[in-house]
Design an enzyme around this catalytic site. Structure first.
Site, PDB file in Angstrom:
ATOM      1  CG  HIS A  50      -1.955  -1.053   1.230  1.00  0.00           C
ATOM      2  ND1 HIS A  50      -3.060  -0.969   0.415  1.00  0.00           N
ATOM      3  CD2 HIS A  50      -2.067  -2.220   1.915  1.00  0.00           C
ATOM      4  CE1 HIS A  50      -3.821  -2.048   0.610  1.00  0.00           C
ATOM      5  NE2 HIS A  50      -3.239  -2.828   1.513  1.00  0.00           N
ATOM      6  NE  ARG A 311      -9.495  -7.805   6.549  1.00  0.00           N
ATOM      7  CZ  ARG A 311     -10.510  -8.368   5.873  1.00  0.00           C
ATOM      8  NH1 ARG A 311     -11.228  -9.335   6.426  1.00  0.00           N
ATOM      9  NH2 ARG A 311     -10.797  -7.973   4.660  1.00  0.00           N
TER      10      ARG A 311
HETATM   11  C1  LIG Z   1      -7.791 -10.679   3.926  1.00  0.00           C
HETATM   12  C2  LIG Z   1      -6.494  -9.976   4.210  1.00  0.00           C
HETATM   13  C3  LIG Z   1      -5.975  -9.062   3.290  1.00  0.00           C
HETATM   14  C4  LIG Z   1      -4.778  -8.401   3.562  1.00  0.00           C
HETATM   15  N1  LIG Z   1      -4.221  -7.604   2.609  1.00  0.00           N
HETATM   16  C5  LIG Z   1      -3.053  -6.981   2.845  1.00  0.00           C
HETATM   17  C6  LIG Z   1      -2.443  -6.193   1.840  1.00  0.00           C
HETATM   18  O1  LIG Z   1      -2.899  -6.156   0.701  1.00  0.00           O
HETATM   19  N2  LIG Z   1      -1.323  -5.508   2.151  1.00  0.00           N
HETATM   20  C7  LIG Z   1      -0.769  -5.547   3.392  1.00  0.00           C
HETATM   21  O2  LIG Z   1       0.201  -4.857   3.627  1.00  0.00           O
HETATM   22  N3  LIG Z   1      -1.298  -6.341   4.366  1.00  0.00           N
HETATM   23  C8  LIG Z   1      -2.402  -7.070   4.105  1.00  0.00           C
HETATM   24  N4  LIG Z   1      -2.945  -7.887   5.051  1.00  0.00           N
HETATM   25  C9  LIG Z   1      -2.257  -8.010   6.332  1.00  0.00           C
HETATM   26  C10 LIG Z   1      -1.081  -8.976   6.268  1.00  0.00           C
HETATM   27  O3  LIG Z   1      -1.458 -10.174   5.645  1.00  0.00           O
HETATM   28  C11 LIG Z   1      -0.603  -9.253   7.688  1.00  0.00           C
HETATM   29  O4  LIG Z   1      -0.258  -8.016   8.278  1.00  0.00           O
HETATM   30  C12 LIG Z   1       0.610 -10.159   7.779  1.00  0.00           C
HETATM   31  O5  LIG Z   1       0.486 -11.294   6.983  1.00  0.00           O
HETATM   32  C13 LIG Z   1       0.780 -10.573   9.240  1.00  0.00           C
HETATM   33  O6  LIG Z   1       1.851 -11.473   9.315  1.00  0.00           O
HETATM   34  P1  LIG Z   1       2.265 -12.120  10.718  1.00  0.00           P
HETATM   35  O7  LIG Z   1       3.574 -12.763  10.492  1.00  0.00           O
HETATM   36  O8  LIG Z   1       2.175 -11.086  11.780  1.00  0.00           O
HETATM   37  O9  LIG Z   1       1.130 -13.177  11.028  1.00  0.00           O
HETATM   38  P2  LIG Z   1       0.988 -14.681  10.497  1.00  0.00           P
HETATM   39  O10 LIG Z   1       1.276 -14.770   9.063  1.00  0.00           O
HETATM   40  O11 LIG Z   1      -0.317 -15.172  10.962  1.00  0.00           O
HETATM   41  O12 LIG Z   1       2.161 -15.422  11.248  1.00  0.00           O
HETATM   42  C14 LIG Z   1       2.087 -15.809  12.598  1.00  0.00           C
HETATM   43  C15 LIG Z   1       2.701 -17.177  12.713  1.00  0.00           C
HETATM   44  O13 LIG Z   1       2.773 -17.563  14.069  1.00  0.00           O
HETATM   45  C16 LIG Z   1       2.552 -18.944  14.141  1.00  0.00           C
HETATM   46  N5  LIG Z   1       2.137 -19.299  15.506  1.00  0.00           N
HETATM   47  C17 LIG Z   1       0.982 -18.968  16.119  1.00  0.00           C
HETATM   48  N6  LIG Z   1       0.942 -19.502  17.362  1.00  0.00           N
HETATM   49  C18 LIG Z   1       2.103 -20.162  17.523  1.00  0.00           C
HETATM   50  C19 LIG Z   1       2.632 -20.940  18.592  1.00  0.00           C
HETATM   51  N7  LIG Z   1       1.957 -21.143  19.735  1.00  0.00           N
HETATM   52  N8  LIG Z   1       3.856 -21.511  18.434  1.00  0.00           N
HETATM   53  C20 LIG Z   1       4.563 -21.328  17.285  1.00  0.00           C
HETATM   54  N9  LIG Z   1       4.078 -20.619  16.239  1.00  0.00           N
HETATM   55  C21 LIG Z   1       2.876 -20.027  16.361  1.00  0.00           C
HETATM   56  C22 LIG Z   1       1.459 -19.182  13.112  1.00  0.00           C
HETATM   57  O14 LIG Z   1       1.371 -20.517  12.711  1.00  0.00           O
HETATM   58  C23 LIG Z   1       1.866 -18.240  11.999  1.00  0.00           C
HETATM   59  O15 LIG Z   1       2.651 -18.869  11.008  1.00  0.00           O
HETATM   60  C24 LIG Z   1      -4.109  -8.607   4.791  1.00  0.00           C
HETATM   61  C25 LIG Z   1      -4.602  -9.553   5.684  1.00  0.00           C
HETATM   62  C26 LIG Z   1      -5.767 -10.257   5.370  1.00  0.00           C
HETATM   63  C27 LIG Z   1      -6.225 -11.339   6.292  1.00  0.00           C
END
Ligand SMILES: Cc1cc2nc3c(=O)[nH]c(=O)nc-3n(C[C@H](O)[C@H](O)[C@H](O)COP(=O)(O)OP(=O)(O)OC[C@H]3O[C@@H](n4cnc5c(N)ncnc54)[C@H](O)[C@@H]3O)c2cc1C
Length: 490
Positions: A50, A311
């Protein structure tokens, strides 16, 4: 061994932090509960980098998005992940929406977003995006917006981090954490890990991890977003198309992908099940109705897949990036959209926190920021390909016909650092199963290759980890067993 830093969660946030920290002389590990990294929210999202005008000014996520967007050009060069700045339109369909777009342009420009432009000339708009509805009255054009493949970005981050010494433990769910005398002991079903600093990047489960240390100051709820994906020949868009935003959502967009497809979505449904990525008929209808307001000729018969992502919505509606009350425990939680865009800026913020904690951040002599570009059949000229096939015939054995993926690409994906170990891991790394037949033709061959390369029987090869086995045994063996138990007759 006591690690300097443990990162819980192998999504884009955890892997980006790991890659940024791998520059320093620190022992680091990432602990991920799933069989593959990028299995959570990172797998199912819009993949839009974005421009940064969408979030309100009171939110940290706005500024980290604007900063993170700028890091993408250099990061894509170093890590060789697919990324293109194709620009986005926010589309006004009514005259009274133009004022709002003008205000967004002004505020965005003041906050450092480059090139924001309000275009009211319909002819010019239609030249830039011929598929856009004739009802358009104006657009906010953000040329710095782009497209990224979120999982390919995450694999690149993890590969580069691993090459620089970070250890990855997949299939390790964190179930308990103890904090004693400046050391965190992190328990998983497979064993214990210890570290001086602990980073919680567990996505939808981040509040649960925080509670394991008695910190119960935020909550995270899942909000599902469904998508419809269209075949390559369905439609060709030049721009990422957003409707006018609401206070809680950017609305249903229509967007090209880096692989030549188009998608529409996501909708937004608050749910309670953190694993529910089912799709629904009502969702499909809502997405098509929404998408067709922007692109009227979205052809349902060319849709090849519906999917959904979750999300991680915090009660603050903003990123929670905190040096917590527990010394050396950092929460990186509630990373909702635009978390993907902000990811490099989020990682830098964590570095600042570690500096404040007094962690010595000496750059390693052997740090290598480059992750080589994976070799792709489609990128070769005919002459190069002939040479490649002569050197290694596996370049000429096409496993996925829809996407033209040879056996060699699959083998490389398995043996890469933090390589694929499931059918979905292969699919998201090099695309067999992403095409029109959705794996109908190539899946048995992919299972065969995984089984051979990982030296595991077919029955142990799973779709995406525990309890997702695809084959349960050889037909004859099962029949023979049943005969010997008297269950069936010969
Ligand atoms: C529908 C949708 C559209 C989106 N579109 C955009 C976009 O266009 N542009 C943008 O910038 N952002 C977008 N986002 C946001 C973006 O996808 C997220 O901000 C980002 O993927 C978050 O990543 P994360 O690593 O924080 O979370 P996650 O990818 O969920 O990673 C967290 C990890 O922790 C692991 N975990 C959880 N509990 C444990 C445990 N107890 N022990 C070990 N591991 C664990 C999980 O398995 C997971 O792999 C969107 C999100 C959604 C849902």
């Amino acid at each position: 061994m006591i690690y300097d830093v443990i990162i819980i969660g192998g999504g884009v946030t955890g892997c980006s932090i790991a890659r940024t920290l791998s520059k320093y002389d620190l022992n680091i590990c990432v602990i991920e509960k799933e069989a593959e990294i990028a299995s959570g929210t990172t797998k199912g999202n819009s993949g839009v980098v974005h421009a940064g005008y969408a979030a309100q000014r009171e939110y940290t996520k706005r500024y980290l998005c604007i900063k993170g967007n700028k890091s993408y050009t250099q990061a894509a060069k170093e890590l060789n992940f697919p990324f293109e700045r194709i620009g986005s339109f926010v589309v006004a369909l009514e005259d009274n929406q133009i004022k709002e777009l003008g205000e967004e342009r002004k505020k965005g420009t003041e906050d450092g977003i480059p090139g924001l432009e309000l275009i009211l000339d319909k002819k010019k708009i239609k030249e830039m995006e011929p598929n856009l509805t004739d009802d358009v009255v104006g657009v906010l054009h953000a040329p710095s917006a782009g497209l990224v493949s979120p999982y390919e970005l995450t694999f690149a981050l993890a590969e580069n981090a691993a090459t620089n010494g970070v250890k990855f433990f997949r299939n390790h769910e964190v179930v308990k954490i103890k904090h004693q005398e400046y050391t965190f002991t992190v328990r998983t079903y497979q064993g214990e890990f210890q570290a001086g600093n602990l980073i919680n990047a567990a996505g939808l489960h981040a509040a649960r991890i925080s509670k394991m240390l008695g910190l119960d100051y935020f909550s995270i709820m899942p909000r599902k977003g469904e998508y419809v994906l269209f075949d390559r020949n369905a439609i060709h868009l030049n721009k990422i198309l957003f409707p006018m935003p609401t206070r809680v959502s950017k609305g249903i967009l229509v967007c090209p992908t880096l692989h030549g497809n188009t998608f529409a979505g996501p909708n937004a449904q608050n749910i309670t099940d953190r694993e529910d990525i089912s799709t629904t008929t009502a969702g499909l209808k809502e997405i098509l109705d929404g998408g067709r307001k922007l692109v009227p000729n979205l052809p349902l018969r060319s849709s090849i897949r519906n999917f959904a992502g979750l999300r991680a919505v915090p009660d603050t509606y903003d990123f929670i990036i905190d040096n917590t009350d527990i010394y050396a425990f950092i929460n990186v939680a509630g990373i909702l959209s635009p978390g993907l865009t902000a990811t490099f800026a989020i990682a830098e913020k964590v570095v600042e926190f570690l500096e404040l904690l007094g962690v010595e951040l000496n750059v390693r002599d052997d740090y290598n920021p480059i992750r080589p570009k994976p070799e792709r059949f489609k990128d070769f000229t005919k002459e190069d390909l002939d040479k490649k096939i002569q050197e290694d015939p596996r370049w000429g054995r096409i496993i996925c016909r829809c996407e033209t993926i040879p056996e060699k690409e699959i083998i490389d994906a398995i043996h890469a650092p933090v390589g694929a170990n499931t059918v979905d891991g292969i699919k998201f790394r090099c695309r067999p199963g992403m095409g029109r037949c959705q794996g109908g033709f190539c899946r048995p061959r992919v299972i065969e290759i995984l089984s051979r390369e990982l030296n595991k029987p077919y029955e142990e090869i799973t779709k995406r980890g525990e309890d997702t086995n695809i084959l349960i045994g050889r037909t004859k063996d099962i029949a023979l067993k049943e005969i010997s138990r008297g269950v069936s007759k010969e």
